[in-house]
Enzyme design. Structure first.
Site, short mmCIF file in Angstrom:
data_model
loop_
_atom_site.label_atom_id
_atom_site.label_comp_id
_atom_site.label_asym_id
_atom_site.label_seq_id
_atom_site.Cartn_x
_atom_site.Cartn_y
_atom_site.Cartn_z
N ASN A 1 0.83 -1.21 0.00
CA ASN A 1 0.00 0.00 0.00
C ASN A 1 0.87 1.26 0.00
OD1 ASN A 1 -2.20 -1.70 0.19
ND2 ASN A 1 -2.63 -1.28 2.35
N ASN B 1 2.69 -0.64 13.56
CA ASN B 1 1.69 -1.56 13.00
C ASN B 1 1.61 -2.92 13.67
OD1 ASN B 1 0.04 -0.67 10.98
ND2 ASN B 1 1.50 -0.98 9.32
N TYR C 1 -7.24 -13.95 8.42
CA TYR C 1 -6.04 -14.18 7.60
C TYR C 1 -5.90 -15.62 7.13
CZ TYR C 1 -3.81 -9.82 9.31
OH TYR C 1 -3.49 -8.52 9.61
N TYR C 2 -5.41 -15.83 5.92
CA TYR C 2 -4.89 -17.11 5.45
C TYR C 2 -3.50 -16.81 4.89
CZ TYR C 2 -9.39 -19.41 6.09
OH TYR C 2 -10.53 -19.94 6.63
N ASP D 1 -1.59 3.00 6.16
CA ASP D 1 -0.61 2.89 5.08
C ASP D 1 -0.69 4.09 4.15
OD1 ASP D 1 -0.05 0.34 6.15
OD2 ASP D 1 -1.70 -0.50 5.00
N ASP E 1 -7.76 -1.00 -0.33
CA ASP E 1 -6.83 -0.08 0.34
C ASP E 1 -6.15 0.86 -0.63
OD1 ASP E 1 -7.43 -1.90 2.28
OD2 ASP E 1 -5.37 -2.48 2.71
N ALA F 1 -5.91 2.78 6.07
CA ALA F 1 -5.78 4.22 6.36
C ALA F 1 -4.36 4.54 6.81
CB ALA F 1 -6.79 4.62 7.43
N GLY G 1 -6.33 8.61 16.05
CA GLY G 1 -7.71 8.34 15.65
C GLY G 1 -8.47 9.59 15.30
#
Lengths: 322, 322, 322, 322, 322, 322
Positions: free
Chosen positions: E38, E168, E106-107, E261, E297, E259, E231
């Site tokens: 991203n 992150n 997730y996978y 990224d 994204d 957001a 935020g």
């Protein structure tokens, strides 16, 4: 033994994919809905056992509802298939003419569920549950269905099962508003928990002042557990002498239909789980907000953990305190 | 002055976006349909003037059909809106269980059109047209609608308007097959053009042999213009002593519903335009093939030039010869 | 006799199904649009008769618009099909880069409507109507179309038909902003009702102060009926000496395009129906809000009853008082 | 008591909405799938009782499969939720590069079901059923799952439950083809009913000649009930000395995945219902054809009446003879 | 020579088309995503040159990401295809249970990128760039990937390339939060630009007070360029002694993922373009707002001109001043 | 150094999601297309390097094509953005009126590419490639584009680059068919490889007999490499004295547009890779079949391995022999 047994008509809901007048809507999305069915799913989603007494058409739409409810964990052993009558359906027009408000177009006259009658009631099934729940919608769809409601409430009352009644007057379904009021009044004597909104309070009691509502309902019908829903102003309940309330959670609205059923189902499940009414009303209000964020009445009915995550976001969870 | 006036019920069709049992279908696509309405659109698409006598619900689905038909150039001046009854609708399940075959689920009992009655007929409107067309479907939906059909045919007959009748027996709509047969037989004496398929020939005449069918229909009912549809085997017609036929065009099938109406509408429009029956039957067969390639009955009804392009592709156009 | 005749270019609108830059949008939704066509539909939806003078391509998109307008009840008898030029179209990018704001990409250069010319005007058709409406968009698309506008306004003025003009300056369509201003000024002498927004007021009059706008427009062009739109601040109108205003209704915005046309159409229809300007301006503002809630300019144009339901929701209906 | 108990991994299938290479596919449609789960649903759809032994992730995809299977009437009492491992999923690319052929992309390594082990087996649950069914897929997903298959077959064999095994070698899931063959051979001694296709026959027995296959399978493994599937050439079975066969029904193919499971499930259900193998094989072939007409493996699994309607269409129903 | 080189895992994102629990979502929309990817696209969209060091599966999803990034102008010369491991993917559940908040499934365990190792790093490629960017996500996916991050940062530091690190922390990817903190702390000594949010500040520094954060980060790790995201309260940065801040722009949220990224990428690109930090922070905040308005994204990552149009709408553009 | 350089107009294709007349189609799907661009992608997909000389609008549709081609590996260094003219687009109507046949509606008059002129040609870029490819479509869109084609062919010829020309006469784009023929004839002297279909052979040479075509083309224009496409009858080529042919592969057709470009691109790439013409023609025919199975011209263009899997399915792969 079930925690809640409900009596009423499930319907297939065809929800407009795009907003605006239905004449210009090209695609419709199928959902399982119906007031009492919604309540059953709400109760099941919170980990309790619910069952629905009803009739469905012996057609693909009836099979859809049957399999959906069974998939959601609702007991379907008392659902009968009517070989002649179709499953009731309705269409939802969204955000036209008023943003955030939906309009319905019913095709339920002569539906399988309209043939519901006292013969559909298995006394043991009701007696073996903790709550019996129904609404005036089922009283409106046919004479025999109304008799079933009266009889069901009577059985539950006699067998000491808590009777929950959501007034839910649908003007489209009654010949006149007076008929609706009269029918509702006719059963309230045997009701233990009453859900109603301000318009219904006005109709039944001539007031929407909560304290007057609570006093009158107790005085006239002997009901000591009353929940009054006041739209964006929130809701207030009188429960065995205690008054509790909750704000209405503001969320983006896709389709407000089903909010009341989510409210009733989660309120009942919460008290059945032993939570105090002060907590039940907040949870019920949260659930009502959650379901209006999507098309469909039942998909956003919350599991315990999702309900608490929602409330935690508003600073209203007490889960981590325990 | 219109070229064709039809009497019958338009319906909103909700066609399954994906194939298979309806219980698993999530999205439905809205179309305007109904046998006689389809015929009106077919005629209008070919540049002639058609009008429909019917009743619609005073609801968004009624407005949808009304605006759609008006947009397609059909005269809507004799469509009445019923303030009480809803517009009839139905759902289409496609390619299950049999590939290329559709199944319908009706919600038309008590529809606005079921209240059609002789009072809906304006004698001048019918008398001023070249063809009056209807089907036994309209005779099946209610007693009053059946009376309207009988009366309409009688008016047209008396006023020397050509009467076209598509047998179109829908078993789901009749108490018994005998009722259907009896009703159809009751009007055939006044019919000039008869459309029927092999099953209907078998029911009405005890045979599906074309020559026997033609002979019997003429002998018993005095009808000298008969079109017999034989599925993938094509169709054959007897028209004032001449016998003509056409193959059925093989195309990929999305939904076969509406093929018969396309056939009847294009056949009638072709003869009204002065084409010989040998040409009308090929064009009708082509139109029937064109409409089954898509969901919806009316969208693929051809304009003149598209019909000829289709036929040219099969080496069957004579347009460039002229 | 029509209530309103408009002159202008209808366009097929391809609205992005998903928001963001068009390069990443995969699906586009087709709608019928175009400023003056929108006004015609707005007027027709409220029960009055409107007609559009225009040219369309002799292609599927032209047929789409033609059938759509006919379906919506707009008189299409003065629409010509151009055998050479295509129907104009445009694409709508939504909410990028600014939320709630749309951007358009036109493919209308050399369109059928750009060949509009004074020869398309039927004097009797205009003279027989109550209002003649057009905009500067039509003046921008070609020299001949501009001449048609000038001529149409001149005819209407001469035949005592009220001339309504919505300034609607589209910078993409003019060589320079000065050309636009000059063209608009050239016709205002014959205009009776003028719609403009603050930017346009600034351009034409050097001010956006409502009272100065009203005074100047009357002084310079002799127009005593002026409606000034001020975005979220609402709108204000001067109508034969009376000043009225309305707030802008806040609703969730899908695509703001078409709001101004809804406003103009509903304002004009309201005064044509005899409502006072104080009511017309509130209704026009409501309609503008209603159409921005969906993709497409015409689908949410309100019928009488829907308009009143919308206003009642804001406490602004006076329908039940009468 | 269940009619059939299966052991294996259900998966969420994400089926490409449009055909072609997955890199260009934008939308994917979610379905419940997995070989043994498909068989359970096939059996349940025909009115018998089936149950699945498996593990699912404690996530939304696991809940989806659980609720779907429960909705379809499959007993889910032996499904465990794994708190750590996710539910297995896969993607389906359709008709690229070969029309009518699908390619899969698995995300099932380390899935919840890969943790299946002998501890998941409830001997009484298996012993109380009429058929125990599994496939080599489950043997391929992990060592512990393979042990569970071996143990399950052993239990069933010991408790005189008929053991059904569908070879179903998936080359993507095995380190080498030899591993697959060896694993399969290791369990065949305890198998009673064997499903395999020509490629698998070639691998296991070095031949695809049906008679040789039947003779070898009986000679080497003592299996007297063998069903050999031969693609578009149809299928042939040897059942307790009797040889029966069926053609493959030609239908339009959307996604061929799941055909073999439909075949096995319907074959087994048919013999469990007391139908002769000659009938079971035709019904199994029909069901295999029905499911390839749609995306998803389970939605088109037929009910009794739909199966017979399908066969009647091919002149192969004997229902009305009885 | 590239302006920015990033190291990390791109993922295919399957975003729920409808909101609510994933079990009820039928359609998923495919997007290219992944934190560092991203950032690369963000930088490329603003006209600078970026490149990504990573591994993809040798499968359709890997090809999708590769072609997408190449299309977006990102240098893909250092992307390797892993013949064994699949491309990592994840699913996005939107607005349930909390409106405007997304949840991921997730996978990516065992994905191609999890095999990233120091051997993937080409020292010259990094040395030849102006910024090296990565995040702790890449440190969490495997031991070898973490080593690659440590080595990459070390190379960049040694070759005087500015090192940017976005904390992150993804709790789902770490065995424990302590592991995450420890890993992050281990690399900060070589970092020049640090992005973190309040929760991460709390975890790493025991405070979310901006001034304390800035002081501590400089004191403990020697980092003089720190950006703290708070935020809806906006963000504040300390850049070589200067403190700047920006509000958070309020927009309708479809999916907030990405957001951060967008923020990091646009902040870095802005300073690389020579803009002062006071401008970079406003632009970064704007970009973060722009991307949350859509699913995906990267699609709404702004070009220069779109960024300025967005800011001008909020009265924050200085473009026209220059 | 590129393997193939092409000159021509890329277009955005809006393909009807549903079949039938465009007036009834609601949703359109965006694709990158255009004859010469398709050829570039075909060549790139097979692992060779291609580049396109063209102009695009400086708009979202131009950016879409640019990023798409770059993503597909096509060299975009010679694409210019026109600040004034829009990117050309067109709409595709599918399977109406003839099943499996598409009709196009262009919006390309005055497009950016119509301003292509000799000034767009970089001699070194062409000289440095192995094949220069173009079609008569580019000659039809404007005078300057036609000059560019003539000049490009002349440069390639002079610099000993193989010139490939696909006749591709589009009647909609030429004033008369004679103009088209004359323009094509004007360049053939410098062409080395000629693709044409039977209709074009008839137009140019007055015959569609392959042997006569080959003889005439060589005699009149000195071209010894000619490929004649004969629809469902397959194709035949004369290549330096050798005659080879291929059947046409029968597949389900979604949209036949782009088949010829797939054919030309794969034929050229195959000979560039050193395959004999007998193999090139089979591979080209396979690729043509693959692309018609989906909407969009470029998505199904095959990679090496997919092409061989397709052919293996028809018993026509020789890959495993090597």
């Amino acid at each position: 033994m079930l925690d809640l047994v409900a009596l009423g008509e499930p319907l297939v809901q065809f929800n407009a994919v795009t907003e605006g007048p239905l004449r210009y809507v090209t695609y419709f999305e199928k959902h399982s809905a119906g007031s009492e069915a919604n309540v059953c799913v709400a109760v099941s989603k919170l980990g309790l056992r619910s069952g629905l007494i009803t009739r469905l058409g012996n057609d693909e739409f009836g099979f859809f509802i049957y399999e959906w409810l069974r998939g959601q964990g609702v007991d379907v052993s008392r659902i009968r298939f009517d070989p002649e009558r179709p499953t009731g359906i309705y269409f939802v027009q969204r955000s036209y003419p008023v943003p955030g408000v939906s309009t319905v177009l019913y095709y339920r006259k002569g539906s399988a569920a309209s043939a519901l009658s006292p013969s559909d009631l298995d006394e043991g099934y009701i007696a073996d549950s903790r709550v019996f729940h129904t609404t005036s919608i089922t009283m409106a769809i046919s004479d025999s269905a109304r008799e079933a409601v009266v009889k069901g409430i009577e059985i539950a009352h006699r067998r000491n099962v808590m009777v929950s009644f959501d007034v839910n007057i649908r003007r489209l379904l009654w010949p006149s508003i007076e008929d609706a009021v009269k029918a509702v009044e006719g059963v309230l004597r045997n009701v233990n928990v009453l859900f109603l909104d301000e318009n219904e309070a006005e109709l039944l009691l001539g007031t929407k002042d909560p304290q007057v509502v609570f006093r009158e309902v107790e005085a006239r019908f002997g009901i000591s557990r009353v929940i009054l829903k006041m739209g964006i102003k929130g809701s207030v309940a009188r429960w065995d002498g205690e008054t509790v309330n909750s704000k209405a959670f503001q969320v983006p609205v896709k389709d407000p239909i089903g909010a009341g059923d989510a409210y009733a189902g989660v309120f009942l499940a919460s008290v059945l789980k032993g939570l105090p009414p002060s907590r039940a009303i907040v949870r019920a209000s949260a659930a009502a907000a959650m379901v209006v964020m999507v098309r469909g009445d039942e998909e956003n009915l919350p599991r315990e953990q999702d309900l608490e995550v929602f409330l935690r976001n508003y600073g209203l969870s007490d889960v981590e305190l325990r």
